[in-house]
Write a protein that holds these residues in place. Structure first.
Motif: not given
Length: 327
Positions: A120-121, A290
């Motif tokens: 999700h980052e 990330k």
């Protein structure tokens, strides 16, 4: 989703540029063995996409009508037979076969061996910018001995067209590998390329830039050539004894030079290069994003209905970073 229709853009013949892209309704594809069906959230444009439209692989590719673009990010909707590593709902980034495309659509199918999960980052916009551009830069640097785990030896590298899609990733990755970077770009992008970490930056329109000579007098152990139109003789006089030019946009003259170098047994080499990128490479690059070690630079974002504008902007050849279409 068998039998359902989706929106896509396609072109039906060679050339025509952005004006040839037409919005159409076509069936949602069905994933085969080893494939996943992806709801596309973002897709990036690479110069290879419109060069294919212009006929660089004629008459073999593309097949018409062609739904172009190959670097996609989205969400898994369903999986084909034999798929165990992905499930519906997974966020992913994938690299499709650029000669076939199929990315500029609401849904596409992707092979799992060219797909990586996306945490999700990492946004869809960031992720879709990675496969061909960052992947090519990564594999090219790897081919000349760059290490990204702190174990490599420093050497001198020249990166041409360093503000572009491949070039800006190459600078970022070269500095991560501890290399000394000389870079070329246009005057308006000098500060940008310096901000990426380049040690020396040349304006390619100046005599100094045209000569490619390092301001500090260094010889290049490797060159990542991300542009076209530079003669081998210009590279050769700036290379170290066993220097290599990795040509990321090879043309006919590149292969002529390769043949001549073999005949003369030269230690300096020109290497036409096509990156072989796999899911492990995508996982590595996504991990760098990330962790904040690799930063995709987005030149512009375009809504799906304005996809031809993104295509035209890429064809202009002056993008700083990547051009992305949101779907």
């Amino acid at each position: 989703m068998a039998g359902k229709l989706m929106n896509a853009f396609c072109y039906e013949g060679y050339r025509g540029g952005a004006a040839a892209l037409k919005k159409v309704k076509i069936p949602v594809p069905i994933p085969k063995k080893g494939e996943i069906l992806v709801k596309v959230e973002a897709v990036s444009v690479n110069p290879a996409d419109w060069k294919l439209q212009n006929g660089i692989m004629r008459p073999l590719y593309p097949k018409f009508p062609c739904v172009p673009l190959s670097d996609v990010a989205g969400e898994v909707v369903s999986i084909g037979a034999g798929v165990n590593d992905f499930q519906p709902g997974d966020k992913i980034v994938a690299m499709l076969n650029f000669m076939i495309g199929r990315g500029l659509a609401e849904y596409t199918v992707a092979p799992t061996n060219l797909t990586a999960k996306r945490p999700h980052e990492v946004s869809a916009i960031e992720a879709c910018s990675l496969p061909m551009a960052a992947g090519s830069a990564f594999k090219a640097l790897e081919s000349v001995g760059a290490k990204f785990d702190g174990t490599g030896k420093p050497f001198n590298v020249l990166i041409t067209a360093a503000s572009g899609g491949v070039g800006h990733f190459a600078v970022d990755l070269a500095k991560l590998a501890g290399l000394h970077v000389t870079a070329t770009c246009g005057a308006r992008n000098i500060d940008f390329v310096k901000s990426l970490g380049a040690d020396e930056v040349l304006d390619y329109r100046t005599p100094e830039g045209e000569s490619l000579k390092s301001p500090s007098g260094k010889r290049y152990d490797a060159v990542l050539n991300c542009t076209v139109g530079i003669a081998w003789s210009v590279f050769e006089k700036n290379l170290s004894e066993k220097g290599k030019v990795i040509d990321l946009s090879p043309g006919f003259s590149s292969f002529v030079t390769v043949a001549l170098k073999k005949i003369t047994f030269s230690k300096k080499q020109l290497v036409p290069f096509w990156a072989k990128i796999g899911s492990k490479d995508l996982e590595f690059l996504v991990g760098l994003v990330k962790d904040g070690k690799l930063k995709p630079v987005i030149d512009s974002k375009h809504p799906f209905d304005k996809a031809p504008e993104a295509w035209a902007k890429s064809m202009e050849g002056h993008a700083t970073g990547k051009i992305v279409i949101e779907i």
